[in-house]
Design an enzyme around this catalytic site. Structure first.
Site: not given
Ligand code: 5GP
Length: 125
Positions: A37, A93, A102, A106, A108
């Site tokens: 991440d 999430n 996103v 996915h 975590h």
């Molecule tokens: P969500 O909040 O949708 O559950 O998690 C999305 C995750 O994607 C976040 O923890 C965020 O830091 C990660 N993320 C967003 N954009 C990028 C990126 O361009 N590269 C990487 N490696 N992680 C990303």
């Protein structure tokens, strides 16, 4: 005529899979990719992502391709064995109210480095 709702913008994860955006990739096969991440919330913070972007969240994935969900969890376990001593926290999430940003399902995978007692405490709640 093309309606706006028919135009799909690739998700940031699809762009990582296509190597349009760099990422620290730790695993990849034909259906799944995993990378660190960009904004880690634990000493080890990996994202395990199916290559298809057709499922927006874990509920959609569970109902439409439970085998792929099982593979994501098995991949999370293997990566936890490699990166954080086998113990891990798994988070999906679902929805903006939980902080999902996103909409490409996915997992975590959060963990600590073996022997890092302070970090272990911070994750143990
Ligand atoms: P969500 O909040 O949708 O559950 O998690 C999305 C995750 O994607 C976040 O923890 C965020 O830091 C990660 N993320 C967003 N954009 C990028 C990126 O361009 N590269 C990487 N490696 N992680 C990303």
């Amino acid at each position: 005529m093309v309606f706006m709702s028919e135009i799909r913008v690739p998700t940031v994860f699809t762009r990582i899979i296509a190597r349009e955006i760099p990422a620290d990739i730790v695993f990849e096969d034909d259906r799944i990719i995993a990378f660190r991440d960009i904004n880690p919330q634990a000493p080890v913070h990996l994202l395990v992502v199916p290559k298809t972007e057709q499922y927006r969240n874990v509920s959609e994935l569970a109902s439409r391709d439970p085998g792929l969900l099982a593979d994501i969890i098995a991949t999370a376990k293997r990566l936890a064995d490699e990166h954080c001593g086998g113990d891990f926290r798994l988070i999906f999430n679902e929805g903006e109210a939980t902080g999902q940003t996103v909409f490409h399902v996915h997992a975590h995978v959060l963990g600590v480095l073996p022997g890092d007692a302070l970090a272990e405490e911070s994750l143990a709640h």
